[in-house]
Design a protein around this motif. Structure first.
Motif, PDB file in Angstrom:
ATOM      1  N   PHE A   1      10.904 -16.376  18.286  1.00 31.31           N
ATOM      2  CA  PHE A   1      11.587 -15.223  18.870  1.00 31.31           C
ATOM      3  C   PHE A   1      10.617 -14.298  19.603  1.00 31.31           C
ATOM      4  O   PHE A   1       9.499 -14.073  19.152  1.00 31.31           O
ATOM      5  CB  PHE A   1      12.308 -14.422  17.791  1.00 31.31           C
ATOM      6  N   GLU A   2      11.074 -13.761  20.720  1.00 33.72           N
ATOM      7  CA  GLU A   2      10.386 -12.669  21.390  1.00 33.72           C
ATOM      8  C   GLU A   2      10.689 -11.371  20.636  1.00 33.72           C
ATOM      9  O   GLU A   2      11.642 -11.320  19.845  1.00 33.72           O
ATOM     10  CB  GLU A   2      10.860 -12.554  22.840  1.00 33.72           C
ATOM     11  N   PRO A   3       9.900 -10.293  20.858  1.00 36.47           N
ATOM     12  CA  PRO A   3      10.143  -9.045  20.122  1.00 36.47           C
ATOM     13  C   PRO A   3      11.580  -8.528  20.222  1.00 36.47           C
ATOM     14  O   PRO A   3      12.153  -8.104  19.222  1.00 36.47           O
ATOM     15  CB  PRO A   3       9.158  -8.064  20.779  1.00 36.47           C
ATOM     16  N   HIS A   4      12.195  -8.590  21.426  1.00 29.62           N
ATOM     17  CA  HIS A   4      13.553  -8.069  21.562  1.00 29.62           C
ATOM     18  C   HIS A   4      14.558  -8.945  20.816  1.00 29.62           C
ATOM     19  O   HIS A   4      15.566  -8.458  20.299  1.00 29.62           O
ATOM     20  CB  HIS A   4      13.938  -7.953  23.042  1.00 29.62           C
ATOM     21  N   GLN A   5      14.270 -10.265  20.706  1.00 30.12           N
ATOM     22  CA  GLN A   5      15.159 -11.148  19.951  1.00 30.12           C
ATOM     23  C   GLN A   5      15.059 -10.879  18.450  1.00 30.12           C
ATOM     24  O   GLN A   5      16.051 -10.942  17.727  1.00 30.12           O
ATOM     25  CB  GLN A   5      14.808 -12.611  20.251  1.00 30.12           C
ATOM     26  N   LEU A   6      13.840 -10.570  18.007  1.00 29.23           N
ATOM     27  CA  LEU A   6      13.650 -10.237  16.593  1.00 29.23           C
ATOM     28  C   LEU A   6      14.355  -8.932  16.261  1.00 29.23           C
ATOM     29  O   LEU A   6      14.961  -8.787  15.187  1.00 29.23           O
ATOM     30  CB  LEU A   6      12.154 -10.115  16.291  1.00 29.23           C
ATOM     31  N   PHE A   7      14.303  -7.965  17.179  1.00 31.90           N
ATOM     32  CA  PHE A   7      15.032  -6.698  17.003  1.00 31.90           C
ATOM     33  C   PHE A   7      16.528  -6.968  16.876  1.00 31.90           C
ATOM     34  O   PHE A   7      17.200  -6.426  15.993  1.00 31.90           O
ATOM     35  CB  PHE A   7      14.747  -5.778  18.191  1.00 31.90           C
ATOM     36  N   GLU A   8      17.055  -7.841  17.728  1.00 34.09           N
ATOM     37  CA  GLU A   8      18.483  -8.137  17.707  1.00 34.09           C
ATOM     38  C   GLU A   8      18.880  -8.977  16.495  1.00 34.09           C
ATOM     39  O   GLU A   8      20.040  -8.987  16.104  1.00 34.09           O
ATOM     40  CB  GLU A   8      18.879  -8.853  19.000  1.00 34.09           C
ATOM     41  N   PHE A   9      17.896  -9.668  15.889  1.00 35.75           N
ATOM     42  CA  PHE A   9      18.186 -10.416  14.665  1.00 35.75           C
ATOM     43  C   PHE A   9      18.573  -9.465  13.534  1.00 35.75           C
ATOM     44  O   PHE A   9      19.455  -9.763  12.728  1.00 35.75           O
ATOM     45  CB  PHE A   9      16.963 -11.251  14.258  1.00 35.75           C
TER      46      PHE A   9
ATOM     47  N   PHE B   1      19.024  -5.685   3.650  1.00 35.21           N
ATOM     48  CA  PHE B   1      18.338  -6.508   2.652  1.00 35.21           C
ATOM     49  C   PHE B   1      18.833  -7.953   2.698  1.00 35.21           C
ATOM     50  O   PHE B   1      18.076  -8.889   2.411  1.00 35.21           O
ATOM     51  CB  PHE B   1      18.498  -5.922   1.254  1.00 35.21           C
ATOM     52  N   THR B   2      20.098  -8.147   3.053  1.00 39.31           N
ATOM     53  CA  THR B   2      20.606  -9.506   3.243  1.00 39.31           C
ATOM     54  C   THR B   2      19.840 -10.201   4.364  1.00 39.31           C
ATOM     55  O   THR B   2      19.468 -11.381   4.257  1.00 39.31           O
ATOM     56  CB  THR B   2      22.109  -9.473   3.584  1.00 39.31           C
ATOM     57  N   LEU B   3      19.578  -9.465   5.447  1.00 34.55           N
ATOM     58  CA  LEU B   3      18.819 -10.032   6.568  1.00 34.55           C
ATOM     59  C   LEU B   3      17.347 -10.233   6.211  1.00 34.55           C
ATOM     60  O   LEU B   3      16.721 -11.200   6.653  1.00 34.55           O
ATOM     61  CB  LEU B   3      18.945  -9.122   7.788  1.00 34.55           C
ATOM     62  N   PHE B   4      16.779  -9.320   5.414  1.00 36.18           N
ATOM     63  CA  PHE B   4      15.390  -9.476   4.967  1.00 36.18           C
ATOM     64  C   PHE B   4      15.227 -10.798   4.210  1.00 36.18           C
ATOM     65  O   PHE B   4      14.245 -11.518   4.389  1.00 36.18           O
ATOM     66  CB  PHE B   4      14.964  -8.322   4.061  1.00 36.18           C
ATOM     67  N   ARG B   5      16.199 -11.093   3.328  1.00 35.81           N
ATOM     68  CA  ARG B   5      16.138 -12.324   2.540  1.00 35.81           C
ATOM     69  C   ARG B   5      16.348 -13.562   3.415  1.00 35.81           C
ATOM     70  O   ARG B   5      15.806 -14.629   3.134  1.00 35.81           O
ATOM     71  CB  ARG B   5      17.165 -12.280   1.411  1.00 35.81           C
ATOM     72  N   LYS B   6      17.145 -13.403   4.446  1.00 41.19           N
ATOM     73  CA  LYS B   6      17.419 -14.525   5.346  1.00 41.19           C
ATOM     74  C   LYS B   6      16.236 -14.832   6.250  1.00 41.19           C
ATOM     75  O   LYS B   6      15.975 -15.996   6.582  1.00 41.19           O
ATOM     76  CB  LYS B   6      18.659 -14.203   6.191  1.00 41.19           C
TER      77      LYS B   6
ATOM     78  N   ILE C   1      18.657   3.422  17.697  1.00 42.47           N
ATOM     79  CA  ILE C   1      17.823   2.808  16.656  1.00 42.47           C
ATOM     80  C   ILE C   1      16.434   2.489  17.209  1.00 42.47           C
ATOM     81  O   ILE C   1      15.410   2.690  16.539  1.00 42.47           O
ATOM     82  CB  ILE C   1      18.499   1.544  16.097  1.00 42.47           C
ATOM     83  N   GLY C   2      16.395   2.002  18.438  1.00 46.75           N
ATOM     84  CA  GLY C   2      15.115   1.694  19.065  1.00 46.75           C
ATOM     85  C   GLY C   2      14.227   2.922  19.188  1.00 46.75           C
ATOM     86  O   GLY C   2      13.019   2.853  18.952  1.00 46.75           O
ATOM     87  N   LEU C   3      14.834   4.070  19.541  1.00 46.85           N
ATOM     88  CA  LEU C   3      14.046   5.297  19.672  1.00 46.85           C
ATOM     89  C   LEU C   3      13.562   5.809  18.318  1.00 46.85           C
ATOM     90  O   LEU C   3      12.473   6.386  18.224  1.00 46.85           O
ATOM     91  CB  LEU C   3      14.874   6.371  20.377  1.00 46.85           C
ATOM     92  N   ILE C   4      14.357   5.603  17.283  1.00 54.77           N
ATOM     93  CA  ILE C   4      13.906   5.982  15.938  1.00 54.77           C
ATOM     94  C   ILE C   4      12.675   5.153  15.565  1.00 54.77           C
ATOM     95  O   ILE C   4      11.698   5.667  15.003  1.00 54.77           O
ATOM     96  CB  ILE C   4      15.032   5.778  14.910  1.00 54.77           C
ATOM     97  N   LEU C   5      12.697   3.845  15.863  1.00 55.52           N
ATOM     98  CA  LEU C   5      11.544   2.991  15.586  1.00 55.52           C
ATOM     99  C   LEU C   5      10.359   3.366  16.472  1.00 55.52           C
ATOM    100  O   LEU C   5       9.205   3.370  16.036  1.00 55.52           O
ATOM    101  CB  LEU C   5      11.918   1.521  15.811  1.00 55.52           C
TER     102      LEU C   5
END
Length: 340
Positions: free
Chosen positions: A49-57, A176-181, A105-109
């Motif tokens: 994944f590129e960074p933007h794809q990882l963000f969208e994941f 957390f579901t996504l973290f585990r995935k 969300i992007g601006l918060i990050l």
């Protein structure tokens, strides 16, 4: 309060007689050597994944649409109750969209990378402080409106008995579901507390002097030892909510078993500190093919009888084995007792 905090609970009936058979026979206590199942590491689908794809994941269409729905609902409910002044910023409100939620969300990050003391400074035209990219993607008034009305649950459906963290729980659990995935941890993992800095007013804000933040939101977490990747966790609001404590003598045992739920019987090795460690938690984990290492408090029930009474020289060790493959070691004075 200790670094682990104090979990307040009513007196509970002990579920088992914690009597254990300790011996000097090393054969009884040979360490478990299970073979790790599964493939640790990043999920194969996202390794390229590129960074933007990882963000969208993590910031999926599903979660964005949910936030859009709840934010627009909350804005509608709030504006009906407010008596707006003629020049109020709230009169500029229009329903938020999925793309705007992603930008928010992007601006918060982004603020976590390039920190400024106020939101205004991110939109300033002053060349000394300017960040032009922020002004290009969203206007200041729009950002402030979204920041005011951002919401994750329907407040009108919240009961008085709802959890203290109910307003953020849907997002917390989803992430957390996504973290585990996204990642499978390596064999060595740890259970401990984490403190997220929070300076606002909150009834369940914790003070833990040993943590860097000292004041904030406390979580019980399970993380990979090598990378620190947080794989599972839940917020602590002053009591342990929705955790099954009926089958355990210690609440700490129920916390460890809850966090380990999806990793049991896979030959993991969990490291814990003396607030969690007991012979009970070692037994429960070993019965589920999971190794455990930790220091233990001398007043924990079930420890070898001679552990506290016997006087040792500074370089002398006290070693005892338990028939269910538990090893207890004391080095010199009672400064550290370890269980394996």
């Amino acid at each position: 309060m200790s670094s682990a905090g104090v979990v307040q609970t009513n007196k509970r009936k002990k579920v088992e007689n914690m009597q254990y058979s300790w011996s000097n026979d090393e054969i009884l206590g040979c360490c478990a050597n299970y073979e790790l199942t599964g493939t640790p590491g990043v999920h194969p689908d996202i390794t390229t994944f590129e960074p933007h794809q990882l963000f969208e994941f993590f910031v999926t269409d599903e979660i964005c649409d949910y936030i859009v729905e709840q934010t627009n609902l909350y804005a509608l409910q709030s504006l009906k109750e407010k008596q707006l002044k003629p020049k109020s910023r709230f009169k500029m409100w229009t329903p938020v969209t999925r793309d705007e939620i992603r930008i928010y969300i992007g601006l918060i990050l982004y603020r976590g990378i390039i920190w400024k003391p106020t939101y205004e400074l991110y939109h300033t035209t002053n060349v000394v402080y300017a960040t032009p990219v922020v002004r290009k993607v969203i206007k200041y008034d729009r950002f402030r409106l979204i920041n005011t009305f951002i919401n994750f649950v329907d407040n009108s459906n919240l009961e008085e008995s709802a959890l203290m963290c109910a307003k953020i729980k849907p997002i917390h659990d989803y992430l957390f579901t996504l973290f585990r995935k996204a990642y499978v941890p390596q064999r060595n993992i740890a259970v401990d507390e984490s403190l997220l800095l929070w300076k606002g007013r909150l009834s369940w804000k914790q003070y833990i002097p040993s943590k860097r933040a000292r004041f904030g939101l406390k979580s019980f977490i399970l993380a990979e030892s090598k990378t620190g990747y947080i794989w599972n966790g839940f917020l602590y609001t002053g009591k342990v909510d929705k955790i099954n404590t009926d089958n355990y003598n210690y609440i700490a045992t129920s916390i460890v078993m809850t966090l380990m739920k999806n990793l049991l019987n896979k030959a993991y090795c969990v490291f814990i500190d003396n607030w969690y460690t007991s012979v009970e938690v070692c037994h429960k984990l070993l019965l589920n093919k999971t190794d455990c290492v930790g220091t233990v408090r001398k007043d924990r029930k079930g420890l070898p009888t001679g552990l506290i009474c016997k006087k040792l020289q500074p370089d002398e060790k006290f070693v005892q084995f338990e028939k269910v493959q538990v090893l207890c070691v004391r080095n010199g004075e009672i400064k550290r007792i370890s269980i394996y």
